[in-house]
Design a protein around this motif. Structure first.
Motif, PDB file in Angstrom:
ATOM      1  N   UNK A 199      13.239   7.200   2.984  1.00 43.35           N
ATOM      2  CA  UNK A 199      13.641   6.676   1.568  1.00 43.35           C
ATOM      3  C   UNK A 199      13.114   5.242   1.480  1.00 43.35           C
ATOM      4  N   UNK A 200      13.544   4.714   2.408  1.00 40.68           N
ATOM      5  CA  UNK A 200      13.212   3.110   2.438  1.00 40.68           C
ATOM      6  C   UNK A 200      11.477   3.046   2.737  1.00 40.68           C
ATOM      7  N   UNK A 201      11.069   3.539   3.621  1.00 41.07           N
ATOM      8  CA  UNK A 201       9.398   3.366   3.914  1.00 41.07           C
ATOM      9  C   UNK A 201       8.777   3.953   2.607  1.00 41.07           C
ATOM     10  N   UNK A 202       9.325   5.187   2.015  1.00 41.98           N
ATOM     11  CA  UNK A 202       8.319   5.329   0.828  1.00 41.98           C
ATOM     12  C   UNK A 202       8.756   4.588  -0.540  1.00 41.98           C
ATOM     13  N   UNK A 203       9.781   3.760  -0.639  1.00 42.30           N
ATOM     14  CA  UNK A 203      10.147   3.152  -1.750  1.00 42.30           C
ATOM     15  C   UNK A 203       9.499   1.747  -1.473  1.00 42.30           C
ATOM     16  N   UNK A 204       9.269   1.276  -0.372  1.00 44.65           N
ATOM     17  CA  UNK A 204       8.464   0.129   0.123  1.00 44.65           C
ATOM     18  C   UNK A 204       7.499   0.264  -0.486  1.00 44.65           C
ATOM     19  N   UNK A 205       6.644   1.518  -0.220  1.00 41.23           N
ATOM     20  CA  UNK A 205       5.204   1.519  -0.579  1.00 41.23           C
ATOM     21  C   UNK A 205       5.139   1.618  -2.058  1.00 41.23           C
ATOM     22  N   UNK A 206       5.956   2.231  -2.759  1.00 39.14           N
ATOM     23  CA  UNK A 206       6.207   2.519  -4.153  1.00 39.14           C
ATOM     24  C   UNK A 206       6.257   1.072  -4.950  1.00 39.14           C
ATOM     25  N   UNK A 207       7.194   0.472  -4.340  1.00 41.84           N
ATOM     26  CA  UNK A 207       7.535  -0.796  -5.025  1.00 41.84           C
ATOM     27  C   UNK A 207       6.492  -1.791  -4.883  1.00 41.84           C
ATOM     28  N   UNK A 208       5.704  -1.978  -3.441  1.00 43.96           N
ATOM     29  CA  UNK A 208       4.821  -2.964  -3.440  1.00 43.96           C
ATOM     30  C   UNK A 208       3.370  -2.510  -4.212  1.00 43.96           C
ATOM     31  N   UNK A 279      -2.576   4.890  12.791  1.00 45.32           N
ATOM     32  CA  UNK A 279      -2.776   3.796  13.756  1.00 45.32           C
ATOM     33  C   UNK A 279      -3.617   2.775  12.943  1.00 45.32           C
ATOM     34  N   UNK A 280      -4.488   2.988  12.251  1.00 49.02           N
ATOM     35  CA  UNK A 280      -5.478   1.971  11.431  1.00 49.02           C
ATOM     36  C   UNK A 280      -4.401   1.251  10.699  1.00 49.02           C
ATOM     37  N   UNK A 281      -3.655   1.795   9.708  1.00 48.95           N
ATOM     38  CA  UNK A 281      -2.871   0.875   9.080  1.00 48.95           C
ATOM     39  C   UNK A 281      -1.948   0.077   9.572  1.00 48.95           C
ATOM     40  N   UNK A 282      -1.361   0.491  10.938  1.00 47.61           N
ATOM     41  CA  UNK A 282      -0.534  -0.521  11.742  1.00 47.61           C
ATOM     42  C   UNK A 282      -1.361  -1.542  12.186  1.00 47.61           C
ATOM     43  N   UNK A 283      -2.587  -1.365  12.601  1.00 47.97           N
ATOM     44  CA  UNK A 283      -3.503  -2.398  13.062  1.00 47.97           C
ATOM     45  C   UNK A 283      -3.733  -3.442  12.136  1.00 47.97           C
ATOM     46  N   UNK A 302       2.003  -5.130   4.989  1.00 49.87           N
ATOM     47  CA  UNK A 302       1.353  -6.015   4.207  1.00 49.87           C
ATOM     48  C   UNK A 302       0.351  -4.839   3.347  1.00 49.87           C
ATOM     49  N   UNK A 303       0.912  -4.083   2.357  1.00 50.05           N
ATOM     50  CA  UNK A 303       0.258  -3.254   1.556  1.00 50.05           C
ATOM     51  C   UNK A 303      -1.162  -3.728   0.970  1.00 50.05           C
ATOM     52  N   UNK A 304      -1.145  -5.105   0.827  1.00 48.78           N
ATOM     53  CA  UNK A 304      -2.326  -5.613   0.190  1.00 48.78           C
ATOM     54  C   UNK A 304      -3.625  -5.337   1.219  1.00 48.78           C
ATOM     55  N   UNK A 305      -3.288  -5.076   2.402  1.00 50.59           N
ATOM     56  CA  UNK A 305      -4.392  -5.014   3.295  1.00 50.59           C
ATOM     57  C   UNK A 305      -4.810  -3.599   3.373  1.00 50.59           C
TER      58      UNK A 305
END
Length: 375
Positions: A199-208, A279-283, A302-305
């Protein structure tokens, strides 16, 4: 003993051939079941002492469940005297609670200790608890719509669905995302009832990424009330989506079984989950976010990336453990097991059996340094 590269590869082949209950590669997510993704980890070796004996008590993240089962089987092929009890029913929140109470040698958690939890951990761990990345995957948006096996959703549409602003599958926003209209039918969202790192990871994405739509805080507890089916554990979410009609939920990719998952539209490209994409996301997007304890390896995104090549809802899961153990024997056991988990071989075992993406060599090498410093 230190395994040679040849021995490591032999063990990979042996473990890969195992039929582990609940550990088959997930399907319905754009990957062939059990396929081995391209690896970003190649030669971070591990050492196992076959004479070790004792019991490791741990639990937490249900996202790690398939990987933990595979890691345990592979580790016990060398260290037969070590019993590893990992309770996936606790979820990340329960895992952290039990760790901070002293009941667990390590917690599995899809989010690192927050500032308050880190402060609490000092009473247990002297210097404090450290967060060690062990598992890289993605949050899958799972659905069960009669007659629909392929679904594309933009981040904005996902946010509106889970915020209960879109309530029917024939909504124009869903039609726009897919280029065709879906049959009318009520949408039922399914979310976690327990404290959850997923839930934290999903809501991090939504909020960001969707702050104009998603006005709720990011965190381990699902914040939306109303027409929401709340279920305990990732398996509870998966089963509720599967049993329903017109249902949509979120779960770690490795846990979705035969359910279909949506391709998430990022920069105009509809991207299904794949190990390569996460993996690309992590990189490109993972940045250091240490809790201040020496050896801590917490990350944030950093979802802006994000780009059209990155799966936009990544999930990094951690082993949270002490820097100092009261029992030297217990420290040795935990360091050995987590040393295997964060080796190249351990990451390949998880990739084969849970469909996860191996963590980069740089992270594995840093994990080895942290583990070496634990007393």
């Amino acid at each position: 003993m230190k395994l040679s590269r040849l021995a490591q590869l032999g063990t990979v082949a042996a473990v890969a051939s195992l039929t582990l209950a609940g550990c088959a590669g997930p399907s319905g997510s754009g990957d062939a079941a059990g396929s081995t993704p391209s690896s970003t980890s190649s030669d971070v070796a591990f050492t196992i002492d076959p004479n070790l004996s004792g019991t490791i008590t741990a639990g937490g993240s249900s996202a790690q469940a398939n990987a933990q089962a595979a890691w345990t089987s592979a580790y016990n092929a060398q260290a037969k005297g070590v019993t590893i009890n990992y309770d996936k029913s606790q979820g990340s929140g329960g895992g952290v609670t039990n760790f901070l109470s002293g009941a667990y040698d390590f917690a599995g958690s899809d989010s690192p200790l927050n500032a308050d939890q880190t402060a609490q951990s000092a009473a247990l761990c002297t210097e404090g608890g450290v967060n060690i990345p062990v598992y890289l995957d993605g949050v899958a948006i799972i659905f069960n719509i009669p007659g629909v096996t392929s679904l594309k959703l933009s981040g904005e549409t996902i946010a509106k669905i889970f915020a209960l602003q879109i309530t029917d599958w024939s909504d124009p926003a869903i039609t726009k995302d897919n280029g065709t209209a879906l049959a009318a039918g009520a949408i039922t969202t399914v979310a976690r009832s327990d404290g959850s790192g997923t839930t934290t990871n999903f809501t991090n994405y939504l909020a960001a990424t969707q702050s104009s739509v998603w006005t709720y805080p990011a965190g381990k507890d699902w914040p939306v009330e109303g027409n929401v089916s709340k279920q305990k554990g990732g398996s509870g979410v998966v089963e509720a989506v599967k049993a329903g009609t017109g249902t949509i939920g979120y779960a770690d990719h490795s846990a979705i079984g035969t359910l279909n998952s949506a391709a998430v539209i990022q920069d105009g490209t509809a991207l299904p989950y794949s190990a390569e994409a996460v993996s690309k996301t992590f990189d490109v997007a993972a940045v250091d976010a240490s809790n201040g304890v020496a050896g801590d390896l917490s990350k944030k995104f950093d979802y802006s990336k994000l780009t059209a090549e990155t799966y936009p809802i990544p999930l990094v899961s951690y082993a949270i453990t002490c820097t100092t153990f009261k029992d030297a024997k217990q420290s040795e056991l935990v360091k050995s097991y987590l040393g295997f988990v964060t080796s190249s071989l351990g990451q390949q075992v998880a990739a084969k059996n849970a469909g996860s993406a191996p963590l980069p060599d740089s992270v594995l090498s840093a994990a080895a340094e942290t583990l070496a410093s634990i007393k």
